[in-house]
Design a protein around this motif. Structure first.
Motif, PDB file in Angstrom:
ATOM      1  N   GLU A 133       0.678  -1.165   0.718  1.00 50.15           N
ATOM      2  CA  GLU A 133       0.572   0.019  -0.496  1.00 50.15           C
ATOM      3  C   GLU A 133       0.992   1.148  -0.427  1.00 50.15           C
ATOM      4  OE1 GLU A 133      -3.812   0.135   2.911  1.00 50.15           O
ATOM      5  OE2 GLU A 133      -3.255  -2.284   2.358  1.00 50.15           O
ATOM      6  N   GLY A 134       1.745   0.854   1.276  1.00 51.43           N
ATOM      7  CA  GLY A 134       3.236   2.459   0.847  1.00 51.43           C
ATOM      8  C   GLY A 134       3.366   2.913  -0.454  1.00 51.43           C
ATOM      9  N   THR A 135       3.763   2.096  -1.178  1.00 52.52           N
ATOM     10  CA  THR A 135       4.339   2.104  -2.794  1.00 52.52           C
ATOM     11  C   THR A 135       3.613   2.628  -3.491  1.00 52.52           C
ATOM     12  OG1 THR A 135       6.216   0.048  -1.842  1.00 52.52           O
ATOM     13  CG2 THR A 135       5.635   0.689  -4.440  1.00 52.52           C
ATOM     14  N   GLU A 136       2.042   1.825  -3.778  1.00 58.70           N
ATOM     15  CA  GLU A 136       1.301   2.308  -4.520  1.00 58.70           C
ATOM     16  C   GLU A 136       0.697   3.713  -4.297  1.00 58.70           C
ATOM     17  OE1 GLU A 136      -2.804   0.085  -5.641  1.00 58.70           O
ATOM     18  OE2 GLU A 136      -1.175  -1.046  -4.921  1.00 58.70           O
ATOM     19  N   HIS A 137       0.589   4.359  -2.823  1.00 62.95           N
ATOM     20  CA  HIS A 137       0.208   5.568  -2.628  1.00 62.95           C
ATOM     21  C   HIS A 137       1.602   6.258  -2.736  1.00 62.95           C
ATOM     22  CE1 HIS A 137      -1.595   8.689  -0.008  1.00 62.95           C
ATOM     23  NE2 HIS A 137       0.476   9.332   0.382  1.00 62.95           N
ATOM     24  N   VAL A 138       2.678   5.924  -2.726  1.00 62.82           N
ATOM     25  CA  VAL A 138       3.645   6.962  -2.640  1.00 62.82           C
ATOM     26  C   VAL A 138       4.558   7.505  -4.400  1.00 62.82           C
ATOM     27  CG1 VAL A 138       4.593   7.036  -0.629  1.00 62.82           C
ATOM     28  CG2 VAL A 138       5.988   5.859  -2.375  1.00 62.82           C
ATOM     29  N   LEU A 139       4.121   6.374  -5.371  1.00 60.70           N
ATOM     30  CA  LEU A 139       4.042   6.449  -6.511  1.00 60.70           C
ATOM     31  C   LEU A 139       2.762   7.028  -6.995  1.00 60.70           C
ATOM     32  CD1 LEU A 139       4.917   2.612  -7.898  1.00 60.70           C
ATOM     33  CD2 LEU A 139       6.064   4.634  -7.514  1.00 60.70           C
ATOM     34  N   SER A 140       1.710   6.703  -6.626  1.00 60.20           N
ATOM     35  CA  SER A 140       0.095   7.919  -7.308  1.00 60.20           C
ATOM     36  C   SER A 140       0.320   9.181  -6.822  1.00 60.20           C
ATOM     37  CB  SER A 140      -1.312   7.465  -6.587  1.00 60.20           C
ATOM     38  OG  SER A 140      -1.121   7.784  -5.166  1.00 60.20           O
TER      39      SER A 140
ATOM     40  N   ILE B 212      19.743   1.641  -0.369  1.00 53.65           N
ATOM     41  CA  ILE B 212      18.798   2.330  -0.031  1.00 53.65           C
ATOM     42  C   ILE B 212      17.914   2.116   1.068  1.00 53.65           C
ATOM     43  CG2 ILE B 212      16.686   2.386  -1.956  1.00 53.65           C
ATOM     44  CD1 ILE B 212      18.721   3.590  -2.682  1.00 53.65           C
ATOM     45  N   THR B 213      17.322   2.464   1.769  1.00 52.96           N
ATOM     46  CA  THR B 213      16.237   2.279   3.120  1.00 52.96           C
ATOM     47  C   THR B 213      15.195   1.412   2.248  1.00 52.96           C
ATOM     48  OG1 THR B 213      16.552   4.397   3.874  1.00 52.96           O
ATOM     49  CG2 THR B 213      14.607   3.388   4.712  1.00 52.96           C
ATOM     50  N   ASP B 214      14.883   0.145   3.119  1.00 54.03           N
ATOM     51  CA  ASP B 214      13.505  -0.522   2.449  1.00 54.03           C
ATOM     52  C   ASP B 214      12.781  -0.609   3.504  1.00 54.03           C
ATOM     53  OD1 ASP B 214      11.924  -2.531   2.274  1.00 54.03           O
ATOM     54  OD2 ASP B 214      13.025  -3.948   3.337  1.00 54.03           O
ATOM     55  N   PRO B 215      11.361   0.490   2.747  1.00 53.35           N
ATOM     56  CA  PRO B 215      10.370   2.049   4.030  1.00 53.35           C
ATOM     57  C   PRO B 215       9.288   0.070   4.722  1.00 53.35           C
ATOM     58  CG  PRO B 215       9.636   1.448   1.005  1.00 53.35           C
ATOM     59  CD  PRO B 215      11.825   0.409   1.363  1.00 53.35           C
ATOM     60  N   TYR B 216       9.336  -1.259   3.961  1.00 54.33           N
ATOM     61  CA  TYR B 216       8.561  -1.981   3.915  1.00 54.33           C
ATOM     62  C   TYR B 216       7.443  -2.474   5.685  1.00 54.33           C
ATOM     63  CZ  TYR B 216       5.274  -6.319   3.897  1.00 54.33           C
ATOM     64  OH  TYR B 216       4.579  -7.197   3.912  1.00 54.33           O
ATOM     65  N   GLY B 217       6.359  -1.907   5.830  1.00 49.65           N
ATOM     66  CA  GLY B 217       5.977  -1.559   7.327  1.00 49.65           C
ATOM     67  C   GLY B 217       5.679  -0.379   7.508  1.00 49.65           C
ATOM     68  N   LYS B 218       7.134   0.640   7.276  1.00 45.08           N
ATOM     69  CA  LYS B 218       7.197   1.662   7.721  1.00 45.08           C
ATOM     70  C   LYS B 218       6.441   2.924   7.210  1.00 45.08           C
ATOM     71  CE  LYS B 218      12.282   0.761   8.871  1.00 45.08           C
ATOM     72  NZ  LYS B 218      12.509   0.189   7.808  1.00 45.08           N
ATOM     73  N   SER B 219       6.316   3.748   7.957  1.00 45.45           N
ATOM     74  CA  SER B 219       5.286   5.164   7.266  1.00 45.45           C
ATOM     75  C   SER B 219       5.547   5.931   6.176  1.00 45.45           C
ATOM     76  CB  SER B 219       5.398   6.665   8.195  1.00 45.45           C
ATOM     77  OG  SER B 219       6.880   7.226   8.097  1.00 45.45           O
ATOM     78  N   VAL B 220       4.788   6.518   5.855  1.00 46.26           N
ATOM     79  CA  VAL B 220       4.491   6.997   4.298  1.00 46.26           C
ATOM     80  C   VAL B 220       5.465   7.578   4.054  1.00 46.26           C
ATOM     81  CG1 VAL B 220       2.548   8.213   2.774  1.00 46.26           C
ATOM     82  CG2 VAL B 220       2.130   7.056   4.490  1.00 46.26           C
TER      83      VAL B 220
ATOM     84  N   THR C 204      12.249   6.769   0.356  1.00 48.55           N
ATOM     85  CA  THR C 204      12.674   5.585  -0.209  1.00 48.55           C
ATOM     86  C   THR C 204      13.142   6.075  -1.367  1.00 48.55           C
ATOM     87  OG1 THR C 204      12.855   4.179   1.294  1.00 48.55           O
ATOM     88  CG2 THR C 204      12.972   3.622  -0.431  1.00 48.55           C
ATOM     89  N   ARG C 205      11.223   6.442  -2.555  1.00 46.42           N
ATOM     90  CA  ARG C 205      11.163   7.021  -3.902  1.00 46.42           C
ATOM     91  C   ARG C 205      12.027   7.946  -4.164  1.00 46.42           C
ATOM     92  NH1 ARG C 205       5.916  10.404  -3.804  1.00 46.42           N
ATOM     93  NH2 ARG C 205       7.408  11.561  -2.933  1.00 46.42           N
ATOM     94  N   ASP C 206      11.768   8.991  -3.583  1.00 45.50           N
ATOM     95  CA  ASP C 206      12.966   9.363  -3.577  1.00 45.50           C
ATOM     96  C   ASP C 206      14.493   9.911  -4.186  1.00 45.50           C
ATOM     97  OD1 ASP C 206      10.645  11.953  -3.642  1.00 45.50           O
ATOM     98  OD2 ASP C 206      10.771  12.501  -2.199  1.00 45.50           O
ATOM     99  N   GLU C 207      14.998   8.774  -3.220  1.00 47.54           N
ATOM    100  CA  GLU C 207      16.510   8.114  -3.137  1.00 47.54           C
ATOM    101  C   GLU C 207      16.659   7.646  -4.374  1.00 47.54           C
ATOM    102  OE1 GLU C 207      19.312   6.224  -0.414  1.00 47.54           O
ATOM    103  OE2 GLU C 207      17.513   5.324   0.151  1.00 47.54           O
ATOM    104  N   LEU C 208      15.154   6.691  -4.404  1.00 49.62           N
ATOM    105  CA  LEU C 208      15.167   5.629  -6.045  1.00 49.62           C
ATOM    106  C   LEU C 208      15.688   6.622  -6.897  1.00 49.62           C
ATOM    107  CD1 LEU C 208      13.183   2.958  -4.742  1.00 49.62           C
ATOM    108  CD2 LEU C 208      15.821   2.655  -5.362  1.00 49.62           C
ATOM    109  N   ASN C 209      14.314   7.473  -7.141  1.00 47.92           N
ATOM    110  CA  ASN C 209      14.098   8.193  -8.246  1.00 47.92           C
ATOM    111  C   ASN C 209      15.474   8.954  -8.719  1.00 47.92           C
ATOM    112  OD1 ASN C 209      12.804   9.062 -10.294  1.00 47.92           O
ATOM    113  ND2 ASN C 209      11.874  10.611  -9.037  1.00 47.92           N
ATOM    114  N   GLU C 210      16.503   9.314  -7.642  1.00 48.82           N
ATOM    115  CA  GLU C 210      18.154   9.887  -8.006  1.00 48.82           C
ATOM    116  C   GLU C 210      19.076   9.235  -8.399  1.00 48.82           C
ATOM    117  OE1 GLU C 210      20.852  12.146  -4.967  1.00 48.82           O
ATOM    118  OE2 GLU C 210      19.498  11.724  -4.057  1.00 48.82           O
ATOM    119  N   HIS C 211      19.332   8.178  -8.264  1.00 50.97           N
ATOM    120  CA  HIS C 211      20.195   6.740  -7.800  1.00 50.97           C
ATOM    121  C   HIS C 211      19.404   6.230  -9.471  1.00 50.97           C
ATOM    122  CE1 HIS C 211      21.009   7.857  -3.949  1.00 50.97           C
ATOM    123  NE2 HIS C 211      22.431   7.874  -4.666  1.00 50.97           N
TER     124      HIS C 211
END
Length: 188
Positions: A30-37, A154-162, A168-175
């Motif tokens: 859900e977190g991944t889906e949310h931040v990608l949306s 890269i930080t693993d966000p699984y189970g963490k806050s939005v 993590t999304r922004d870090e991935l985006n940059e790299h």
């Protein structure tokens, strides 16, 4: 998340994601889906585990952490020349890596030599102390080189806050931008 971002930025790259501990057929978190949306992306994905066929298919395997890379190297040593963390691949030039790899190899050879020439009745603590003394120059050079290398995880966000998912999304985006630049330079 990395696959979605990479495909969004360059759909010509054939990329597949898989997890070391991933179950089969699970949807995006859900977190991944949310931040990608939040950045206008939707991604239809179901999880799969890393396997031998997938690794043989890949020219390059980018992990999110050095622990993932190490796990793959232990499980699939025949493919280990393909394994890098994403950050390692985009941030560290080949000359730095070669220098560090050579130092690691030299250190290991010297360590084995010293171990084989030590008395057998030494305790583990005494062995450690002697090795540190005998290899102090090598340890210092390795530590100096490693200090110049940024964190490769890269930080693993699984189970963490939005918020962690966003970071993590922004870090991935940059790299991923750096990855695309490097891949583009390698083609030219």
């Amino acid at each position: 998340m990395a696959e979605a971002l990479l495909k969004f930025k360059n759909n010509d790259i054939d990329v597949r994601s898989a997890g070391i501990f991933a179950g089969y057929g699970q949807p995006l978190s859900e977190g991944t889906e949310h931040v990608l949306s939040e950045i206008g992306l939707s991604f239809n994905h179901s999880s799969t585990s890393v396997n031998k066929d997938l690794l043989k298919w890949a020219d390059l395997v980018l992990t999110m952490t050095d622990k993932h890379k190490q796990t793959l190297a232990l499980q699939y040593p025949e493919e280990q020349t393909k394994f890098y963390t994403l950050k390692e691949y985009v941030l560290i030039d080949e000359q730095q890596w070669q220098q560090l790899k050579n130092l690691y190899a030299s250190f290991e050879e010297k360590r084995i030599f010293h171990l084989s020439n030590m008395e057998e009745d030494l305790t583990e603590g005494e062995i450690e102390k002697r090795l540190r003394k005998e290899l102090s120059n090598e340890i210092e050079v390795i530590q100096q080189l490693e200090a110049k290398i940024p964190s490769l995880n890269i930080t693993d966000p699984y189970g963490k806050s939005v918020q962690v998912y966003r970071e993590t999304r922004d870090e991935l985006n940059e790299h991923i931008d750096l990855l695309l630049k490097k891949l583009s330079n390698n083609i030219d």
